[in-house]
Design a protein around this motif. Structure first.
Motif, short mmCIF file in Angstrom:
data_model
loop_
_atom_site.label_atom_id
_atom_site.label_comp_id
_atom_site.label_asym_id
_atom_site.label_seq_id
_atom_site.Cartn_x
_atom_site.Cartn_y
_atom_site.Cartn_z
N HIS A 87 38.61 48.24 39.83
CA HIS A 87 38.17 46.90 39.48
C HIS A 87 37.81 46.74 38.00
N LEU A 88 37.03 47.67 37.46
CA LEU A 88 36.62 47.53 36.07
C LEU A 88 37.80 47.61 35.12
N GLY A 89 38.69 48.56 35.35
CA GLY A 89 39.87 48.70 34.50
C GLY A 89 40.80 47.51 34.64
N ARG A 90 40.98 47.05 35.87
CA ARG A 90 41.85 45.89 36.10
C ARG A 90 41.28 44.66 35.42
N ASN A 91 39.99 44.44 35.59
CA ASN A 91 39.37 43.26 34.97
C ASN A 91 39.44 43.33 33.45
N ALA A 92 39.21 44.50 32.88
CA ALA A 92 39.29 44.64 31.43
C ALA A 92 40.72 44.38 30.95
N ALA A 93 41.69 44.89 31.68
CA ALA A 93 43.09 44.66 31.31
C ALA A 93 43.45 43.18 31.42
N MET A 94 42.98 42.52 32.47
CA MET A 94 43.26 41.09 32.65
C MET A 94 42.63 40.27 31.53
N ILE A 101 47.71 36.10 25.81
CA ILE A 101 48.88 35.45 26.41
C ILE A 101 48.46 34.16 27.10
N PRO A 102 49.18 33.08 26.89
CA PRO A 102 48.87 31.82 27.58
C PRO A 102 48.97 31.98 29.10
N ALA A 103 48.19 31.17 29.82
CA ALA A 103 48.11 31.28 31.28
C ALA A 103 49.47 31.16 31.96
N ALA A 104 50.29 30.22 31.54
CA ALA A 104 51.59 30.03 32.18
C ALA A 104 52.50 31.23 32.00
N VAL A 105 52.48 31.82 30.80
CA VAL A 105 53.30 33.00 30.53
C VAL A 105 52.77 34.19 31.31
N LEU A 106 51.45 34.35 31.33
CA LEU A 106 50.83 35.45 32.06
C LEU A 106 51.12 35.34 33.55
N ALA A 107 51.06 34.13 34.08
CA ALA A 107 51.35 33.92 35.51
C ALA A 107 52.77 34.34 35.83
N THR A 116 45.01 30.91 38.67
CA THR A 116 44.30 32.18 38.52
C THR A 116 44.32 32.65 37.08
N THR A 117 45.50 32.60 36.45
CA THR A 117 45.58 33.06 35.06
C THR A 117 44.84 32.13 34.11
N ASP A 118 44.77 30.84 34.47
CA ASP A 118 43.98 29.90 33.66
C ASP A 118 42.50 30.28 33.70
N LYS A 119 42.02 30.70 34.86
CA LYS A 119 40.62 31.15 34.97
C LYS A 119 40.39 32.37 34.09
N TRP A 120 41.36 33.30 34.07
CA TRP A 120 41.23 34.47 33.21
C TRP A 120 41.23 34.07 31.75
N ASN A 121 42.07 33.09 31.38
CA ASN A 121 42.08 32.60 30.00
C ASN A 121 40.72 32.02 29.62
#
Length: 139
Positions: A87-94, A101-107, A116-121
């Motif tokens: 979880h920690l590594g995944r969250n840091a990578a995200m 990277i923009p949300a649409a490209v990341l998605a 989901t990627t917009d929330k990460w952005n």
């Protein structure tokens, strides 16, 4: 990923140990390479499991039976039992990806929803409206 075989790992004298996903080999950090080498070299086969023919690649993460890959849940339990959580590594990578990277490209790259990627952005405190404006101005 759970279908990785021992042939997906490349050991070289002049090159670092690498793992291949698709076509591109990715060098492994030395500590990870040592663990992977140990995983492959220390493999023992219970007498109840027949040996696979030499021409068949062996699964890197065998399940039960050994001719099928381990399930994600079983791998997760094993890693957690050994003090390794993703979880920690995944969250840091995200967060790192979302910052660059923009949300649409990341998605599209990760096969996730744009919501989901917009929330990460937003968690990475990045606003990509300037990117979208620049893209529409150049087309």
């Amino acid at each position: 990923m759970l279908n990785l075989t021992t042939t997906d790992i490349t050991f070289g004298k002049d090159a670092p140990t690498a793992i291949t996903f698709g076509k591109q080999p990715i060098p492994l950090p030395p500590k990870v390479a040592a663990i992977v080498a140990k995983l492959i070299n220390d493999r023992s086969r219970p007498a109840s499991i027949p040996a696979l023919p030499n021409h068949e690649p062996h699964l890197l993460f065998p399940g039960r039976p050994a001719t099928t890959p381990i399930t994600l849940q079983a791998l997760s339990r094993t890693l957690t039992r050994n003090g390794i959580t993703a979880h920690l590594g995944r969250n840091a990578a995200m967060l790192d990806l979302a910052a660059d990277i923009p949300a649409a490209v990341l998605a599209d790259l990760l096969g996730m929803s744009t919501g989901t990627t917009d929330k990460w952005n937003r968690l990475a405190s990045r606003d990509w409206t300037h990117y979208l404006e620049a893209r529409t101005d150049t087309t």
